[in-house]
Design an enzyme around this catalytic site. Structure first.
Site, PDB file in Angstrom:
ATOM      1  N   SER A  45      32.114   7.101   7.711  1.00 49.68           N
ATOM      2  CA  SER A  45      31.472   7.277   9.012  1.00 49.68           C
ATOM      3  C   SER A  45      30.727   6.017   9.432  1.00 49.68           C
ATOM      4  CB  SER A  45      30.497   8.460   8.958  1.00 49.68           C
ATOM      5  OG  SER A  45      31.187   9.670   8.733  1.00 49.68           O
TER       6      SER A  45
ATOM      7  N   LYS B 136      31.608   3.877  12.814  1.00 49.46           N
ATOM      8  CA  LYS B 136      30.606   3.598  13.846  1.00 49.46           C
ATOM      9  C   LYS B 136      30.404   2.107  14.028  1.00 49.46           C
ATOM     10  CE  LYS B 136      26.412   5.464  15.783  1.00 49.46           C
ATOM     11  NZ  LYS B 136      25.422   6.557  15.696  1.00 49.46           N
TER      12      LYS B 136
ATOM     13  N   ASP C 271      21.075   6.204  12.546  1.00 53.79           N
ATOM     14  CA  ASP C 271      21.286   7.598  12.118  1.00 53.79           C
ATOM     15  C   ASP C 271      21.971   7.691  10.764  1.00 53.79           C
ATOM     16  OD1 ASP C 271      23.718   6.597  12.922  1.00 53.79           O
ATOM     17  OD2 ASP C 271      24.349   8.407  13.974  1.00 53.79           O
TER      18      ASP C 271
ATOM     19  N   HIS D  77      15.878  15.381  18.990  1.00 55.02           N
ATOM     20  CA  HIS D  77      16.200  14.280  18.097  1.00 55.02           C
ATOM     21  C   HIS D  77      15.080  13.245  18.126  1.00 55.02           C
ATOM     22  CE1 HIS D  77      20.883  14.858  18.005  1.00 55.02           C
ATOM     23  NE2 HIS D  77      20.222  15.993  17.892  1.00 55.02           N
TER      24      HIS D  77
ATOM     25  N   GLU E   6      16.760   9.631  11.192  1.00 55.13           N
ATOM     26  CA  GLU E   6      16.950  10.504  12.344  1.00 55.13           C
ATOM     27  C   GLU E   6      16.517  11.921  11.951  1.00 55.13           C
ATOM     28  OE1 GLU E   6      20.414  11.395  15.546  1.00 55.13           O
ATOM     29  OE2 GLU E   6      20.855  12.013  13.492  1.00 55.13           O
TER      30      GLU E   6
END
Length: 233
Positions: free
Chosen positions: A78, A82, A101, A149, A168
């Site tokens: 991931s 990103k 994050d 958030h 996060e």
């Protein structure tokens, strides 16, 4: 100079001993491994803060505003995906600077009012710095997603220094978390972008969940006589 061919690469690898290969791999991966370790420490710090708040508030209001606290570290796949989308280098320094994050803590609350009470309590702490706030409860996403958030920066105390790391924090009610979990499963089973009926049904379910949250909080206020700040604690 042209890139070396596969045959040349294999020849170069054969010239290295196993220990040399191991050392080079460790040199390449160690900064990333260290960074992930720091993120894990930061998540533990945030989890501890919420557990302390939950313990304090359970004594004050005779109930636990937090149903559960979960944490997750973004997977290497991931992170790479990103980084590619954002067009940033894969170095540990670049990842830490540009991605906020990687470390995530999810706090599941009883009532919507608990979300804001806990967020305010966290942000009042001297060692917490708010980097970014996105309120998807007051302004839900078009698909119906609701959550608060927060990107916060928190110090971790190592044996010889202090580092500040970003985490996060997502705060949701049980209903919001239930909807988000099932919506994710349904979305990956079916391309709802091209199916207006399914998207409409999911949005309707999100709205019903939000209405249920409000009604349940209203019942709590009525049965406990809580008013004002007590209603969200």
């Amino acid at each position: 100079m042209d890139a070396p061919s596969d045959a040349l690469r294999q020849m170069l690898v054969r010239q290295l001993s196993n220990s040399q290969i191991k050392n080079r791999v460790q040199d390449y991966t160690m900064p990333y491994r260290e960074l992930m370790s720091y993120y894990r420490c930061a998540m533990m710090e945030v989890e501890t803060k919420f557990n302390v708040l939950n313990e304090e508030l359970s004594l004050m209001y005779d109930r636990n505003p937090i149903e559960s606290v979960k944490s997750r570290l973004k997977s290497p796949e991931s992170i790479v995906d990103k980084a590619v989308r954002k067009g940033i280098p894969f170095s540990a320094e670049s990842i830490e600077k540009n991605l906020s994050d990687i470390a995530g803590v999810r706090v599941i609350c009883s009532f919507p009012g608990d979300i804001y009470m806990l967020a305010d309590a966290l942000l009042r702490q001297d060692d917490i710095t708010l980097i970014e706030r996105k309120d998807y409860i007051k302004s839900p996403k078009p698909n119906g997603y609701r959550s608060l958030h927060l990107i916060v920066e928190i110090p971790i105390f190592l044996h010889n220094r202090t580092r500040r790391m970003k985490v996060e924090v997502q705060l949701r009610t049980i209903a919001m978390d239930w909807w988000a979990s099932l919506e994710h499963k349904i979305r990956y089973k079916k391309n709802i972008a091209d199916d207006g009926h399914v998207a409409e049904e999911l949005l309707h379910c999100a709205e019903m969940g939000a209405a249920l949250d409000q009604r349940m909080e209203g019942v709590y206020r009525e049965t406990t006589g809580a008013i004002g700040d007590d209603a969200s604690c």
